[in-house]
Scaffold this motif. Structure first.
Motif, PDB file in Angstrom:
ATOM      1  N   SER A 269       0.836  -1.133  -0.080  1.00  0.00           N
ATOM      2  CA  SER A 269       0.032   0.014  -0.009  1.00  0.00           C
ATOM      3  C   SER A 269       0.752   1.188  -0.044  1.00  0.00           C
ATOM      4  CB  SER A 269      -0.838  -0.040   1.229  1.00  0.00           C
ATOM      5  OG  SER A 269      -0.221   0.206   2.676  1.00  0.00           O
ATOM      6  N   LYS A 271       0.481   5.544   0.241  1.00  0.00           N
ATOM      7  CA  LYS A 271      -0.117   6.769   0.392  1.00  0.00           C
ATOM      8  C   LYS A 271       0.788   8.109  -0.220  1.00  0.00           C
ATOM      9  CE  LYS A 271      -2.417   5.578   4.753  1.00  0.00           C
ATOM     10  NZ  LYS A 271      -2.550   5.965   6.271  1.00  0.00           N
ATOM     11  N   ALA A 318      -9.438   8.577  -9.934  1.00  0.00           N
ATOM     12  CA  ALA A 318      -9.178   7.609  -8.658  1.00  0.00           C
ATOM     13  C   ALA A 318     -10.239   6.744  -8.390  1.00  0.00           C
ATOM     14  CB  ALA A 318      -9.382   8.917  -7.594  1.00  0.00           C
ATOM     15  N   HIS A 321      -9.442   3.741 -10.431  1.00  0.00           N
ATOM     16  CA  HIS A 321      -8.499   2.661  -9.526  1.00  0.00           C
ATOM     17  C   HIS A 321      -8.979   2.229  -8.521  1.00  0.00           C
ATOM     18  CE1 HIS A 321      -6.043   4.979 -12.607  1.00  0.00           C
ATOM     19  NE2 HIS A 321      -5.027   3.900 -12.390  1.00  0.00           N
ATOM     20  N   PHE A 323      -9.163   4.141  -5.730  1.00  0.00           N
ATOM     21  CA  PHE A 323      -8.300   4.839  -4.903  1.00  0.00           C
ATOM     22  C   PHE A 323      -9.237   5.893  -4.035  1.00  0.00           C
ATOM     23  CE2 PHE A 323      -4.141   4.324  -7.760  1.00  0.00           C
ATOM     24  CZ  PHE A 323      -4.439   2.931  -7.333  1.00  0.00           C
ATOM     25  N   LYS A 347      -4.803   7.348  -1.213  1.00  0.00           N
ATOM     26  CA  LYS A 347      -4.711   6.171  -0.953  1.00  0.00           C
ATOM     27  C   LYS A 347      -4.645   4.853  -2.006  1.00  0.00           C
ATOM     28  CE  LYS A 347      -6.465   6.339   3.880  1.00  0.00           C
ATOM     29  NZ  LYS A 347      -7.310   6.021   4.973  1.00  0.00           N
ATOM     30  N   ILE A 348      -3.339   4.589  -2.298  1.00  0.00           N
ATOM     31  CA  ILE A 348      -3.043   3.718  -3.474  1.00  0.00           C
ATOM     32  C   ILE A 348      -2.700   2.385  -2.961  1.00  0.00           C
ATOM     33  CG2 ILE A 348      -1.329   3.178  -5.469  1.00  0.00           C
ATOM     34  CD1 ILE A 348      -0.668   6.328  -5.040  1.00  0.00           C
ATOM     35  N   HIS A 349      -3.551   1.368  -3.503  1.00  0.00           N
ATOM     36  CA  HIS A 349      -3.469  -0.080  -2.948  1.00  0.00           C
ATOM     37  C   HIS A 349      -3.631  -1.075  -4.152  1.00  0.00           C
ATOM     38  CE1 HIS A 349      -7.962   0.191  -3.287  1.00  0.00           C
ATOM     39  NE2 HIS A 349      -7.968   1.437  -2.616  1.00  0.00           N
TER      40      HIS A 349
END
Length: 349
Positions: A269, A271, A318, A321, A323, A347-349
């Motif tokens: 993960s 951020k 976003a 994705h 996100f 928040k990229i996961h």
């Protein structure tokens, strides 16, 4: 859009109605003179409350915007006797069914108009394919010129001449504008192609270098990146719109200090947070930041060029994705000069 619908009388407004800070007086009755701004304070996006004068304030979200019907009397079993026998209040009596029907009509009109506008605009945009093609050609050859200007691929942009930097920046901004417009007309294009593993730190660093370049010193903004990203993360090609929009926005509206980009990677993960110091963004406006065409009150007062589409398109990307984007506006201590730390976290996961 809702403001234009009301102002052009596409939908009748029987009761006082508040949209984006503007009050539209009703055709049946106007704002109750004894009510103040405190009477209109709401707790959420969809909220109904009764003020101290016994009048209801009913809010709903229509087309992404909060609409509030203000100062109407909706008698219920719980209404006090003194309210039910109050002549002034009974002159403002409305049924909840008629209010719900009005909201439904407004939503239907808004959806129909938005659909027509998007369809018309898309048809017009389709005519610009040749323009997009030549813009990409400019981008391609400016990159080649940049690569030929130095033997170091890592520091090609830093070592280039001022004119070459300006040319490359112009090509990047032109393509960004076209990509943003394409996403605006066709949100599904945010998912075009397959997700690929990308070095997000290098991507953001490159964007930072390009956006930081300015021939006029007064327009220059210092952008600082903190933190590291060890892993590559899987994203669509459209992802670049997110850091581009956030950094541009921060540079445009900052009032003091540097624009700061923070990376925080834990396992798979990541951020990414973009911080800047500027005017306060009230919570009521944070809720509306990603609505198409919305601009904060301070942004309008600053007369900074903008259309209110950047964050709207950012949210499209976003969402494509999955996100999450979190916005906060925190006062800087000690409270002086009305400065706030405005933070946009992805928040990229």
């Amino acid at each position: 859009m809702l403001n234009q619908i009301i102002e052009n009388k596409i939908v009748d407004v029987p009761w006082p109605t508040l949209i984006d800070g503007k009050v539209y007086e009703g055709s049946k009755f106007q704002t109750y003179e004894r009510c103040t701004s405190e009477c209109n304070e709401r707790q959420g996006v969809s909220d109904t409350h009764v003020c101290s004068h016994g009048l209801s304030y009913i809010s709903r979200k229509v087309g992404g915007e909060v609409v509030t019907i203000s100062g109407v009397f909706v008698p219920t079993k719980g209404s006090g006797r003194r309210y039910r026998k109050n002549i002034a209040l009974n002159q403002r009596k409305v049924t909840i069914e008629s209010i719900n029907q009005w909201f439904t009509t407004l939503d239907e009109k808004s959806s129909a108009i938005n659909s027509l506008v998007a369809k018309t605009a898309k048809n017009n945009f389709d005519q610009f394919h040749e323009f997009v093609k030549w813009a990409r050609e400019i981008g391609h050859y400016s990159e080649r010129l940049l690569a030929k200007s130095t033997t170091s691929k890592v520091s090609a942009f830093e070592n280039a001449s001022g004119d070459l930097k300006s040319l490359y920046k112009t090509s990047v901004m032109l393509l960004d504008s076209l990509d943003t417009t394409a996403l605006y007309f066709n949100p599904e294009s945010a998912k075009f192609g397959r997700k690929k593993y990308a070095d997000l730190y290098s991507m953001v660093h490159k964007i930072k270098l390009v956006l930081s370049h300015s021939v006029a010193n007064k327009s220059r903004a210092n952008v600082v990146i903190r933190g590291r990203v060890e892993n590559k993360h899987k994203v669509y090609e459209s992802f670049k719109i997110i850091p581009l929009s956030l950094i541009q926005n921060a540079m445009k509206y900052k009032r003091s200090g540097d624009v700061e980009i923070l990376f925080d990677e834990i396992g798979d993960s990541l951020k990414m947070k973009v911080n800047s110091v500027g005017h306060e963004i009230p919570q009521s406006e944070i809720d509306s930041l990603f609505i198409r065409g919305f601009r904060t009150k301070k942004a309008r007062e600053m007369a900074v060029e903008g259309s209110g589409l950047g964050l709207y398109v950012l949210k499209i990307v976003a969402d494509a994705h999955d996100f999450e984007v979190i916005v906060t506006s925190t006062p800087i201590q000690p409270r002086n000069k009305g400065l706030f730390l405005n933070s946009f976290e992805v928040k990229i996961h």
